[in-house]
Design a protein around this motif. Structure first.
Motif, PDB file in Angstrom:
ATOM      1  N   THR A  42       3.442   9.954  13.027  1.00  0.00           N
ATOM      2  CA  THR A  42       2.625  10.754  13.920  1.00  0.00           C
ATOM      3  C   THR A  42       1.650   9.828  14.637  1.00  0.00           C
ATOM      4  O   THR A  42       0.942   9.051  14.007  1.00  0.00           O
ATOM      5  N   THR A  43       1.653   9.901  15.960  1.00  0.00           N
ATOM      6  CA  THR A  43       0.747   9.100  16.775  1.00  0.00           C
ATOM      7  C   THR A  43      -0.164  10.036  17.565  1.00  0.00           C
ATOM      8  O   THR A  43       0.048  11.245  17.568  1.00  0.00           O
ATOM      9  N   LYS A  44      -1.135   9.478  18.251  1.00  0.00           N
ATOM     10  CA  LYS A  44      -2.027  10.328  19.047  1.00  0.00           C
ATOM     11  C   LYS A  44      -1.273  10.993  20.196  1.00  0.00           C
ATOM     12  O   LYS A  44      -1.687  12.030  20.692  1.00  0.00           O
ATOM     13  N   ASP A  45      -0.145  10.409  20.605  1.00  0.00           N
ATOM     14  CA  ASP A  45       0.655  10.967  21.694  1.00  0.00           C
ATOM     15  C   ASP A  45       1.746  11.922  21.223  1.00  0.00           C
ATOM     16  O   ASP A  45       2.394  12.562  22.023  1.00  0.00           O
ATOM     17  N   GLY A  46       1.983  11.975  19.942  1.00  0.00           N
ATOM     18  CA  GLY A  46       3.039  12.859  19.439  1.00  0.00           C
ATOM     19  C   GLY A  46       3.724  12.274  18.227  1.00  0.00           C
ATOM     20  O   GLY A  46       3.109  11.639  17.388  1.00  0.00           O
ATOM     21  N   LEU A  47       5.019  12.445  18.181  1.00  0.00           N
ATOM     22  CA  LEU A  47       5.823  12.036  17.046  1.00  0.00           C
ATOM     23  C   LEU A  47       6.783  10.937  17.467  1.00  0.00           C
ATOM     24  O   LEU A  47       7.340  10.985  18.560  1.00  0.00           O
ATOM     25  N   GLU A  48       6.956   9.941  16.617  1.00  0.00           N
ATOM     26  CA  GLU A  48       7.916   8.868  16.851  1.00  0.00           C
ATOM     27  C   GLU A  48       8.811   8.742  15.632  1.00  0.00           C
ATOM     28  O   GLU A  48       8.457   9.185  14.547  1.00  0.00           O
ATOM     29  N   CYS A  49       9.976   8.123  15.817  1.00  0.00           N
ATOM     30  CA  CYS A  49      10.893   7.904  14.711  1.00  0.00           C
ATOM     31  C   CYS A  49      11.431   6.484  14.794  1.00  0.00           C
ATOM     32  O   CYS A  49      11.853   6.031  15.858  1.00  0.00           O
ATOM     33  N   LEU A  50      11.390   5.778  13.683  1.00  0.00           N
ATOM     34  CA  LEU A  50      11.986   4.459  13.576  1.00  0.00           C
ATOM     35  C   LEU A  50      13.274   4.612  12.777  1.00  0.00           C
ATOM     36  O   LEU A  50      13.252   5.019  11.619  1.00  0.00           O
ATOM     37  N   VAL A  51      14.390   4.322  13.416  1.00  0.00           N
ATOM     38  CA  VAL A  51      15.713   4.502  12.811  1.00  0.00           C
ATOM     39  C   VAL A  51      16.169   3.157  12.264  1.00  0.00           C
ATOM     40  O   VAL A  51      16.229   2.170  12.999  1.00  0.00           O
ATOM     41  N   ARG A  52      16.490   3.123  10.967  1.00  0.00           N
ATOM     42  CA  ARG A  52      16.850   1.871  10.298  1.00  0.00           C
ATOM     43  C   ARG A  52      18.158   2.018   9.523  1.00  0.00           C
ATOM     44  O   ARG A  52      18.557   3.116   9.182  1.00  0.00           O
ATOM     45  N   ASN A  53      18.773   0.877   9.217  1.00  0.00           N
ATOM     46  CA  ASN A  53      19.949   0.892   8.347  1.00  0.00           C
ATOM     47  C   ASN A  53      19.490   0.706   6.902  1.00  0.00           C
ATOM     48  O   ASN A  53      18.282   0.591   6.631  1.00  0.00           O
ATOM     49  N   ALA A  54      20.417   0.656   5.976  1.00  0.00           N
ATOM     50  CA  ALA A  54      20.074   0.576   4.551  1.00  0.00           C
ATOM     51  C   ALA A  54      19.339  -0.710   4.196  1.00  0.00           C
ATOM     52  O   ALA A  54      18.554  -0.741   3.249  1.00  0.00           O
ATOM     53  N   LYS A  55      19.556  -1.783   4.961  1.00  0.00           N
ATOM     54  CA  LYS A  55      18.850  -3.046   4.714  1.00  0.00           C
ATOM     55  C   LYS A  55      17.452  -3.057   5.322  1.00  0.00           C
ATOM     56  O   LYS A  55      16.701  -3.993   5.122  1.00  0.00           O
ATOM     57  N   GLY A  56      17.123  -2.011   6.074  1.00  0.00           N
ATOM     58  CA  GLY A  56      15.810  -1.919   6.694  1.00  0.00           C
ATOM     59  C   GLY A  56      15.744  -2.470   8.105  1.00  0.00           C
ATOM     60  O   GLY A  56      14.673  -2.512   8.705  1.00  0.00           O
ATOM     61  N   ASP A  57      16.894  -2.901   8.655  1.00  0.00           N
ATOM     62  CA  ASP A  57      16.916  -3.408  10.021  1.00  0.00           C
ATOM     63  C   ASP A  57      16.664  -2.259  11.001  1.00  0.00           C
ATOM     64  O   ASP A  57      17.251  -1.182  10.867  1.00  0.00           O
ATOM     65  N   LEU A  58      15.812  -2.509  11.982  1.00  0.00           N
ATOM     66  CA  LEU A  58      15.516  -1.501  12.992  1.00  0.00           C
ATOM     67  C   LEU A  58      16.691  -1.372  13.950  1.00  0.00           C
ATOM     68  O   LEU A  58      17.115  -2.345  14.568  1.00  0.00           O
ATOM     69  N   LEU A  59      17.250  -0.173  14.046  1.00  0.00           N
ATOM     70  CA  LEU A  59      18.384   0.106  14.927  1.00  0.00           C
ATOM     71  C   LEU A  59      17.926   0.743  16.239  1.00  0.00           C
ATOM     72  O   LEU A  59      18.503   0.491  17.290  1.00  0.00           O
ATOM     73  N   ALA A  60      16.893   1.594  16.144  1.00  0.00           N
ATOM     74  CA  ALA A  60      16.412   2.301  17.328  1.00  0.00           C
ATOM     75  C   ALA A  60      14.988   2.789  17.092  1.00  0.00           C
ATOM     76  O   ALA A  60      14.600   3.054  15.957  1.00  0.00           O
ATOM     77  N   SER A  61      14.254   2.894  18.175  1.00  0.00           N
ATOM     78  CA  SER A  61      12.949   3.544  18.119  1.00  0.00           C
ATOM     79  C   SER A  61      13.017   4.760  19.032  1.00  0.00           C
ATOM     80  O   SER A  61      13.621   4.712  20.105  1.00  0.00           O
ATOM     81  N   CYS A  62      12.423   5.844  18.578  1.00  0.00           N
ATOM     82  CA  CYS A  62      12.500   7.103  19.311  1.00  0.00           C
ATOM     83  C   CYS A  62      11.082   7.636  19.497  1.00  0.00           C
ATOM     84  O   CYS A  62      10.259   7.544  18.592  1.00  0.00           O
TER      85      CYS A  62
END
Length: 85
Positions: A42-62
């Motif tokens: 949750t940010t001051k601008d709304g909601l964000e999502c960090l999408v990761r794989n099982a190793k924790g690598d960032l695949l996408a930011s939303c």
């Protein structure tokens, strides 16, 4: 950088948003997404999502923004090197 978008209601639950994210990145990328490594923030601008794989690598930011129709427009920013074939 690959951008994808989808619309959601302002009061949509994180479960529904998560489902829409996974659906939007269908293909090989959706098979490596790990819900336990991913997170909503949750940010001051709304909601964000960090999408990761099982190793924790960032695949996408939303992130979401208000749209002109009273809902939210979500943008999925796929990280370079990962694609949703």
């Amino acid at each position: 950088m690959t951008l994808m978008h989808f619309a959601a209601a302002t009061n949509e639950s994180t479960d529904v948003i998560w489902s829409k994210i996974v659906h939007a990145v269908n293909g090989s990328l959706s098979s490596v997404i790990c819900p336990n490594s991913s997170s909503f923030i949750t940010t001051k601008d709304g909601l964000e999502c960090l999408v990761r794989n099982a190793k924790g690598d960032l695949l996408a930011s939303c992130y979401s923004e208000d749209d002109r129709m009273g809902g939210r427009r979500w943008t999925i920013n796929l990280i370079d090197g990962f694609s949703s074939d």
